[in-house]
Design a protein around this motif. Structure first.
Motif, PDB file in Angstrom:
ATOM      1  N   LEU A 161       0.833  -1.201   0.000  1.00 47.75           N
ATOM      2  CA  LEU A 161       0.000   0.000   0.000  1.00 47.75           C
ATOM      3  C   LEU A 161       0.866   1.249   0.000  1.00 47.75           C
ATOM      4  CD1 LEU A 161      -2.721   1.384   0.080  1.00 47.75           C
ATOM      5  CD2 LEU A 161      -2.753   1.076   2.574  1.00 47.75           C
ATOM      6  N   VAL A 162       1.941   1.237   0.765  1.00 45.58           N
ATOM      7  CA  VAL A 162       2.856   2.382   0.777  1.00 45.58           C
ATOM      8  C   VAL A 162       3.409   2.623  -0.614  1.00 45.58           C
ATOM      9  CG1 VAL A 162       5.069   3.264   1.619  1.00 45.58           C
ATOM     10  CG2 VAL A 162       3.491   2.152   3.203  1.00 45.58           C
ATOM     11  N   ASP A 163       3.857   1.574  -1.289  1.00 45.96           N
ATOM     12  CA  ASP A 163       4.441   1.707  -2.632  1.00 45.96           C
ATOM     13  C   ASP A 163       3.426   2.299  -3.608  1.00 45.96           C
ATOM     14  OD1 ASP A 163       6.814   0.657  -1.764  1.00 45.96           O
ATOM     15  OD2 ASP A 163       6.423  -1.379  -2.493  1.00 45.96           O
ATOM     16  N   VAL A 164       2.180   1.858  -3.537  1.00 51.33           N
ATOM     17  CA  VAL A 164       1.141   2.371  -4.437  1.00 51.33           C
ATOM     18  C   VAL A 164       0.899   3.846  -4.170  1.00 51.33           C
ATOM     19  CG1 VAL A 164      -1.301   2.250  -5.052  1.00 51.33           C
ATOM     20  CG2 VAL A 164       0.023   0.149  -4.770  1.00 51.33           C
ATOM     21  N   VAL A 165       0.829   4.227  -2.904  1.00 55.69           N
ATOM     22  CA  VAL A 165       0.595   5.633  -2.561  1.00 55.69           C
ATOM     23  C   VAL A 165       1.729   6.501  -3.088  1.00 55.69           C
ATOM     24  CG1 VAL A 165       0.422   7.298  -0.666  1.00 55.69           C
ATOM     25  CG2 VAL A 165      -0.808   5.119  -0.527  1.00 55.69           C
ATOM     26  N   VAL A 166       2.954   6.086  -2.839  1.00 52.69           N
ATOM     27  CA  VAL A 166       4.114   6.879  -3.281  1.00 52.69           C
ATOM     28  C   VAL A 166       4.115   7.047  -4.794  1.00 52.69           C
ATOM     29  CG1 VAL A 166       6.641   6.926  -3.432  1.00 52.69           C
ATOM     30  CG2 VAL A 166       5.532   6.251  -1.285  1.00 52.69           C
ATOM     31  N   ARG A 167       3.868   5.955  -5.526  1.00 52.21           N
ATOM     32  CA  ARG A 167       3.865   6.034  -6.990  1.00 52.21           C
ATOM     33  C   ARG A 167       2.714   6.887  -7.515  1.00 52.21           C
ATOM     34  NH1 ARG A 167       4.532   0.405  -6.710  1.00 52.21           N
ATOM     35  NH2 ARG A 167       2.420   0.147  -7.558  1.00 52.21           N
ATOM     36  N   SER A 168       1.608   6.946  -6.771  1.00 55.00           N
ATOM     37  CA  SER A 168       0.430   7.666  -7.252  1.00 55.00           C
ATOM     38  C   SER A 168       0.552   9.172  -7.065  1.00 55.00           C
ATOM     39  CB  SER A 168      -0.822   7.170  -6.520  1.00 55.00           C
ATOM     40  OG  SER A 168      -1.011   5.778  -6.726  1.00 55.00           O
ATOM     41  N   LEU A 169       1.323   9.588  -6.083  1.00 51.53           N
ATOM     42  CA  LEU A 169       1.419  11.016  -5.771  1.00 51.53           C
ATOM     43  C   LEU A 169       2.387  11.725  -6.719  1.00 51.53           C
ATOM     44  CD1 LEU A 169       1.659  10.810  -1.874  1.00 51.53           C
ATOM     45  CD2 LEU A 169      -0.288  11.652  -3.204  1.00 51.53           C
ATOM     46  N   PRO A 170       2.156  13.008  -7.001  1.00 48.38           N
ATOM     47  CA  PRO A 170       3.133  13.782  -7.779  1.00 48.38           C
ATOM     48  C   PRO A 170       4.427  13.898  -6.984  1.00 48.38           C
ATOM     49  CG  PRO A 170       1.421  15.214  -6.886  1.00 48.38           C
ATOM     50  CD  PRO A 170       0.969  13.814  -6.635  1.00 48.38           C
ATOM     51  N   PRO A 171       5.556  14.015  -7.643  1.00 53.92           N
ATOM     52  CA  PRO A 171       6.858  14.030  -6.946  1.00 53.92           C
ATOM     53  C   PRO A 171       6.940  14.999  -5.778  1.00 53.92           C
ATOM     54  CG  PRO A 171       7.188  13.869  -9.303  1.00 53.92           C
ATOM     55  CD  PRO A 171       5.711  14.084  -9.104  1.00 53.92           C
ATOM     56  N   LYS A 172       6.395  16.201  -5.925  1.00 53.63           N
ATOM     57  CA  LYS A 172       6.497  17.200  -4.855  1.00 53.63           C
ATOM     58  C   LYS A 172       5.707  16.805  -3.612  1.00 53.63           C
ATOM     59  CE  LYS A 172       7.410  21.254  -7.736  1.00 53.63           C
ATOM     60  NZ  LYS A 172       6.956  22.623  -8.122  1.00 53.63           N
ATOM     61  N   ALA A 173       4.707  15.945  -3.782  1.00 53.86           N
ATOM     62  CA  ALA A 173       3.868  15.546  -2.643  1.00 53.86           C
ATOM     63  C   ALA A 173       4.418  14.332  -1.903  1.00 53.86           C
ATOM     64  CB  ALA A 173       2.453  15.258  -3.129  1.00 53.86           C
ATOM     65  N   ARG A 174       5.513  13.781  -2.390  1.00 61.33           N
ATOM     66  CA  ARG A 174       6.066  12.571  -1.763  1.00 61.33           C
ATOM     67  C   ARG A 174       6.943  12.868  -0.567  1.00 61.33           C
ATOM     68  NH1 ARG A 174       7.764   9.688  -7.525  1.00 61.33           N
ATOM     69  NH2 ARG A 174       5.624   9.599  -8.376  1.00 61.33           N
ATOM     70  N   HIS A 175       7.278  14.112  -0.372  1.00 64.29           N
ATOM     71  CA  HIS A 175       8.155  14.496   0.732  1.00 64.29           C
ATOM     72  C   HIS A 175       7.519  15.661   1.492  1.00 64.29           C
ATOM     73  CE1 HIS A 175      11.201  12.022  -1.231  1.00 64.29           C
ATOM     74  NE2 HIS A 175      10.919  12.657  -2.364  1.00 64.29           N
ATOM     75  N   GLY A 176       7.546  15.564   2.798  1.00 63.02           N
ATOM     76  CA  GLY A 176       6.960  16.623   3.608  1.00 63.02           C
ATOM     77  C   GLY A 176       7.209  16.366   5.080  1.00 63.02           C
ATOM     78  N   ARG A 177       6.497  17.102   5.912  1.00 63.03           N
ATOM     79  CA  ARG A 177       6.675  17.001   7.362  1.00 63.03           C
ATOM     80  C   ARG A 177       6.300  15.618   7.874  1.00 63.03           C
ATOM     81  NH1 ARG A 177       3.325  17.745  11.549  1.00 63.03           N
ATOM     82  NH2 ARG A 177       1.651  18.412  10.145  1.00 63.03           N
ATOM     83  N   ILE A 178       5.285  15.033   7.270  1.00 68.28           N
ATOM     84  CA  ILE A 178       4.880  13.675   7.636  1.00 68.28           C
ATOM     85  C   ILE A 178       5.039  12.758   6.429  1.00 68.28           C
ATOM     86  CG2 ILE A 178       3.236  14.493   9.361  1.00 68.28           C
ATOM     87  CD1 ILE A 178       1.002  13.876   7.346  1.00 68.28           C
ATOM     88  N   HIS A 179       5.116  11.469   6.674  1.00 66.03           N
ATOM     89  CA  HIS A 179       5.238  10.501   5.582  1.00 66.03           C
ATOM     90  C   HIS A 179       4.016  10.609   4.687  1.00 66.03           C
ATOM     91  CE1 HIS A 179       5.552   6.688   3.449  1.00 66.03           C
ATOM     92  NE2 HIS A 179       6.785   6.561   3.918  1.00 66.03           N
ATOM     93  N   CYS A 180       4.226  10.501   3.398  1.00 65.66           N
ATOM     94  CA  CYS A 180       3.142  10.728   2.446  1.00 65.66           C
ATOM     95  C   CYS A 180       2.049   9.660   2.510  1.00 65.66           C
ATOM     96  CB  CYS A 180       3.688  10.843   1.023  1.00 65.66           C
ATOM     97  SG  CYS A 180       4.503   9.345   0.410  1.00 65.66           S
ATOM     98  N   ALA A 181       2.313   8.535   3.150  1.00 63.12           N
ATOM     99  CA  ALA A 181       1.299   7.493   3.282  1.00 63.12           C
ATOM    100  C   ALA A 181       0.448   7.651   4.542  1.00 63.12           C
ATOM    101  CB  ALA A 181       1.949   6.110   3.284  1.00 63.12           C
ATOM    102  N   THR A 182       0.810   8.593   5.402  1.00 64.76           N
ATOM    103  CA  THR A 182       0.116   8.766   6.682  1.00 64.76           C
ATOM    104  C   THR A 182      -1.375   8.977   6.491  1.00 64.76           C
ATOM    105  OG1 THR A 182       2.108   9.731   7.685  1.00 64.76           O
ATOM    106  CG2 THR A 182      -0.005  10.152   8.785  1.00 64.76           C
ATOM    107  N   ARG A 183      -1.740   9.871   5.585  1.00 62.00           N
ATOM    108  CA  ARG A 183      -3.153  10.214   5.404  1.00 62.00           C
ATOM    109  C   ARG A 183      -3.956   9.031   4.873  1.00 62.00           C
ATOM    110  NH1 ARG A 183      -0.236  14.934   4.365  1.00 62.00           N
ATOM    111  NH2 ARG A 183       0.341  14.154   2.305  1.00 62.00           N
TER     112      ARG A 183
END
Length: 287
Positions: A176-198
């Motif tokens: 599920l983490v891999d799918v979320v990361v691949r689905s998001l635009p590059p800029k949304a993959r990095h931030g204050r919290i892990h991009c799979a948190t939501r």
């Protein structure tokens, strides 16, 4: 104190967990009091049994009753115990630290595990993997947006649906983490919290019907309270906090105008408390 406990009171805690709060409640109730602790997670309830086991032997301990049940079914539990009303109801919502710290439960994306996420692991309850396999795309988009606050809910939902169509069910947290990361635009993959948190938060809330259980539980809690009794709820999610806020304002007498939030000291000791909101209402005395 929000709960304003006194000896002889009857307290129902709908989310007992490891009985951290319950231990304090029990200490205030005295030999004539009653503490009823519910939790839908049988494994977590074992920790409560261990925490309160030694207390039962004390001469001034209240009657302590622990039940494997959701707070959404608190009316049935009280009826079974032949208890007509209680003086206090306390709910601490969301996932517990014990659940998050158990990798095999699948609540966290930090370690690879089966995609479970069930708070109640009864065979009749669908796992997160089963829910993700069956949920329609439109419903998945809604859940990700409303429960997770995922701005890219359409992209993530599309990615999950495409993955399950090509490769079958997503059965591991890492998948599920891999799918979320691949689905998001590059800029949304990095931030204050892990991009799979939501996404993980949203799926967990849907799998456990946390919003529906809260709405049912609030109604039943208010009905179970004696006149002048108090309902206190700690929420960690804006959706849940809005439901509690509306319920307390419409159905009860709010104890405070604004929610109580953790202080600086508590936030430093317990980072999870940073998003906690405590609201309390008093059941209006019937005319």
């Amino acid at each position: 104190m929000v709960m304003d406990l006194a000896p002889g009171m009857r307290v129902l805690e709908g989310t007992t967990g490891a009985a951290g709060h319950g231990r304090e409640f029990v200490a205030a109730l005295g030999a004539q009091g009653l503490y009823v602790g519910l939790d839908q997670d049988a494994e977590i309830l074992e920790h409560a049994e261990a925490t309160l086991g030694g207390v039962r032997a004390s001469a001034d301990a209240p009657r302590i009753v622990l039940r494997h049940a959701s707070f959404a079914d608190l009316d049935a539990v009280l009826a079974d115990l032949e208890i007509d009303s209680v003086d206090r109801v306390f709910l601490d919502l969301g996932v517990s630290s014990l659940q998050l710290d158990s990798p095999e439960r699948g609540f966290s994306f930090m370690r690879d595990a089966a995609l479970d996420m069930r708070m109640n692991r009864a065979p009749s309850q669908p796992t997160a993997a089963e829910w993700l396999q069956a949920v329609p795309r439109e419903e998945l988009e809604r859940v990700l947006f409303e429960y997770g606050g995922e701005r890219h809910s359409r992209r993530v939902a599309a990615g999950i649906c495409e993955a399950r169509a090509r490769h079958g069910a997503l059965e591991r947290t890492s998948q599920l983490v891999d799918v979320v990361v691949r689905s998001l635009p590059p800029k949304a993959r990095h931030g204050r919290i892990h991009c799979a948190t939501r996404t993980f938060q949203a799926v967990r809330m849907a799998v456990n019907d946390e919003v529906g259980a809260l709405e049912r539980g609030l109604d039943k809690a208010c009905a179970a309270l004696a006149d002048g009794g108090r309902l206190a709820v700690i929420s960690f999610h804006s959706v849940e906090d809005r439901i509690v806020k509306r319920f307390v304002r419409q159905r009860m007498q709010p104890l405070h105008k604004k929610p109580i939030e953790a202080g600086v000291g508590e936030r430093s000791r317990n980072p999870r408390s940073r998003s906690a909101r405590l609201r309390c209402g008093i059941r209006r005395v019937e005319a």
